[in-house]
Scaffold this motif. Structure first.
Motif, mmCIF file in Angstrom:
data_model
loop_
_atom_site.group_PDB
_atom_site.id
_atom_site.type_symbol
_atom_site.label_atom_id
_atom_site.label_comp_id
_atom_site.label_asym_id
_atom_site.label_seq_id
_atom_site.Cartn_x
_atom_site.Cartn_y
_atom_site.Cartn_z
ATOM 1 N N TYR A 172 23.852 -15.568 15.660
ATOM 2 C CA TYR A 172 24.133 -16.889 16.241
ATOM 3 C C TYR A 172 23.419 -18.012 15.481
ATOM 4 O O TYR A 172 24.035 -19.004 15.098
ATOM 5 C CB TYR A 172 23.739 -16.912 17.726
ATOM 6 N N TYR A 173 22.128 -17.843 15.255
ATOM 7 C CA TYR A 173 21.373 -18.901 14.571
ATOM 8 C C TYR A 173 21.859 -19.108 13.138
ATOM 9 O O TYR A 173 21.915 -20.230 12.643
ATOM 10 C CB TYR A 173 19.881 -18.573 14.566
ATOM 11 N N ILE A 174 22.202 -18.021 12.465
ATOM 12 C CA ILE A 174 22.685 -18.140 11.083
ATOM 13 C C ILE A 174 24.005 -18.921 11.064
ATOM 14 O O ILE A 174 24.201 -19.821 10.250
ATOM 15 C CB ILE A 174 22.855 -16.741 10.436
ATOM 16 N N MET A 175 24.889 -18.601 12.003
ATOM 17 C CA MET A 175 26.169 -19.318 12.057
ATOM 18 C C MET A 175 25.967 -20.780 12.418
ATOM 19 O O MET A 175 26.599 -21.663 11.850
ATOM 20 C CB MET A 175 27.107 -18.654 13.050
ATOM 21 N N ARG A 176 25.082 -21.026 13.359
ATOM 22 C CA ARG A 176 24.806 -22.408 13.758
ATOM 23 C C ARG A 176 24.295 -23.222 12.566
ATOM 24 O O ARG A 176 24.801 -24.301 12.268
ATOM 25 C CB ARG A 176 23.751 -22.402 14.880
ATOM 26 N N ASP A 177 23.307 -22.675 11.867
ATOM 27 C CA ASP A 177 22.707 -23.418 10.752
ATOM 28 C C ASP A 177 23.667 -23.539 9.567
ATOM 29 O O ASP A 177 23.690 -24.557 8.875
ATOM 30 C CB ASP A 177 21.398 -22.744 10.315
ATOM 31 N N THR A 178 24.470 -22.497 9.337
ATOM 32 C CA THR A 178 25.432 -22.540 8.228
ATOM 33 C C THR A 178 26.500 -23.591 8.504
ATOM 34 O O THR A 178 26.846 -24.385 7.631
ATOM 35 C CB THR A 178 26.111 -21.158 8.045
ATOM 36 N N LEU A 179 27.029 -23.602 9.732
ATOM 37 C CA LEU A 179 28.068 -24.571 10.079
ATOM 38 C C LEU A 179 27.533 -25.995 9.996
ATOM 39 O O LEU A 179 28.193 -26.885 9.469
ATOM 40 C CB LEU A 179 28.608 -24.303 11.487
ATOM 41 N N TYR A 180 26.323 -26.184 10.490
ATOM 42 C CA TYR A 180 25.729 -27.521 10.438
ATOM 43 C C TYR A 180 25.633 -27.985 8.988
ATOM 44 O O TYR A 180 26.044 -29.093 8.642
ATOM 45 C CB TYR A 180 24.336 -27.494 11.086
ATOM 46 N N ASP B 69 15.253 -18.925 0.023
ATOM 47 C CA ASP B 69 14.187 -19.846 0.426
ATOM 48 C C ASP B 69 14.699 -21.248 0.769
ATOM 49 O O ASP B 69 13.918 -22.156 0.988
ATOM 50 C CB ASP B 69 13.111 -19.935 -0.674
ATOM 51 N N LYS B 70 16.011 -21.417 0.827
ATOM 52 C CA LYS B 70 16.510 -22.785 1.011
ATOM 53 C C LYS B 70 16.939 -23.122 2.440
ATOM 54 O O LYS B 70 16.831 -24.267 2.859
ATOM 55 C CB LYS B 70 17.673 -23.045 0.057
ATOM 56 N N ALA B 71 17.415 -22.165 3.175
ATOM 57 C CA ALA B 71 17.951 -22.461 4.505
ATOM 58 C C ALA B 71 16.836 -22.872 5.471
ATOM 59 O O ALA B 71 15.692 -22.444 5.314
ATOM 60 C CB ALA B 71 18.689 -21.241 5.037
ATOM 61 N N ALA C 197 21.363 -9.628 6.662
ATOM 62 C CA ALA C 197 20.514 -9.294 5.501
ATOM 63 C C ALA C 197 20.814 -10.222 4.327
ATOM 64 O O ALA C 197 19.905 -10.637 3.596
ATOM 65 C CB ALA C 197 20.725 -7.834 5.094
ATOM 66 N N ASP C 198 22.078 -10.586 4.160
ATOM 67 C CA ASP C 198 22.477 -11.491 3.075
ATOM 68 C C ASP C 198 21.787 -12.852 3.216
ATOM 69 O O ASP C 198 21.439 -13.491 2.232
ATOM 70 C CB ASP C 198 24.006 -11.659 3.129
ATOM 71 N N TYR C 199 21.574 -13.258 4.439
ATOM 72 C CA TYR C 199 21.001 -14.593 4.717
ATOM 73 C C TYR C 199 19.474 -14.598 4.666
ATOM 74 O O TYR C 199 18.869 -15.579 4.256
ATOM 75 C CB TYR C 199 21.479 -15.029 6.093
ATOM 76 N N ILE C 200 18.872 -13.493 5.093
ATOM 77 C CA ILE C 200 17.395 -13.516 5.233
ATOM 78 C C ILE C 200 16.646 -12.752 4.156
ATOM 79 O O ILE C 200 15.423 -12.700 4.184
ATOM 80 C CB ILE C 200 16.944 -12.952 6.614
ATOM 81 N N GLU C 201 17.355 -12.120 3.195
ATOM 82 C CA GLU C 201 16.628 -11.287 2.217
ATOM 83 C C GLU C 201 15.489 -12.098 1.585
ATOM 84 O O GLU C 201 15.582 -13.328 1.522
ATOM 85 C CB GLU C 201 17.608 -10.690 1.190
ATOM 86 N N PRO C 202 14.411 -11.439 1.133
ATOM 87 C CA PRO C 202 13.189 -12.143 0.734
ATOM 88 C C PRO C 202 13.372 -13.199 -0.365
ATOM 89 O O PRO C 202 12.573 -14.132 -0.451
ATOM 90 C CB PRO C 202 12.282 -11.012 0.225
#
Ligand code: FE
Ligand code: FE
Length: 202
Positions: free
Chosen positions: A160-168, A139-141, A131-136
């Protein structure tokens, strides 16, 4: 604990402590966490209380956060000391208990792991992390629209996708700030993802 009453109480306090921008983000996390709780069969009032508290320590200055960690006896890794962005989660988990009277470990743990994540998270931990990552208001990720949809279908895939994109992103911009726990968590959720899907990633 009466989660609804407690949420009202801490909200009043947090309105004074958090910046307007952070408060708006918090409201977004509350709404999203509530929706995710409904989808995955978790107590929505409890999820909302954890969500309203998750960034409670984030608007203290870095100096104040480090001082409060010291006062509370919180040990920090070298990565955390170099990147104070990370410590508001650990500190928040402790302050939730001591300053907000939250005696529920599940809520405190969800606050503690909302930034780095960790392997094998409990449902509430995953709900707050996602929820912290996708809340409305976000808009940057990259891939946000896709991850928002996935989060409503399979929460482990979303983690998984949030961790992948955050690490990248972190490796590209500030490789020294990559937390060990995030790496471990990423490997854990990647293994789950790979055994479930042999299709292409987004
Ligand atoms: Fe945070
Ligand atoms: Fe947040």
């Amino acid at each position: 604990m009466d989660y609804i009453e407690k949420k009202k109480e801490v909200e009043t306090k947090l309105k004074d402590i958090l910046s307007e921008r952070r408060y708006m983000h918090t409201v977004g996390v509350v709404d999203t966490a509530s929706e995710m709780a409904e989808i995955y069969g978790y107590d929505a009032d409890k999820a909302k209380l954890a969500a309203v508290l998750h960034d409670l320590a984030k608007d203290y200055s870095s100096v104040a956060q480090l001082r409060k960690c010291k006062e509370a006896g919180i040990e920090l890794s070298a990565v955390e000391e170099a990147n104070t962005e990370l410590i508001h989660a650990k500190l928040g988990a402790v302050l939730a208990k001591t300053e907000y009277g939250i005696d529920d470990d599940e809520i405190c743990e969800a606050i503690k792991w909302h930034t780095t994540g960790k392997p094998d998270m409990k449902l509430l931990e995953k709900i707050i992390f996602v929820a912290d990552y996708i809340e409305p208001g976000r808009d940057k990720a990259p891939n946000l629209d896709a991850i928002r949809k996935i989060a409503r279908k399979d929460i482990d895939d979303a983690v998984y996708y949030i961790m992948r994109d955050t690490l990248y992103y972190l490796y590209m911009t500030q490789p020294y700030a990559v937390d060990e726990m995030t790496k471990k968590a990423f490997e854990y959720y990647k293994a789950i993802f790979k055994t479930k899907h042999d299709k292409e990633e987004i």
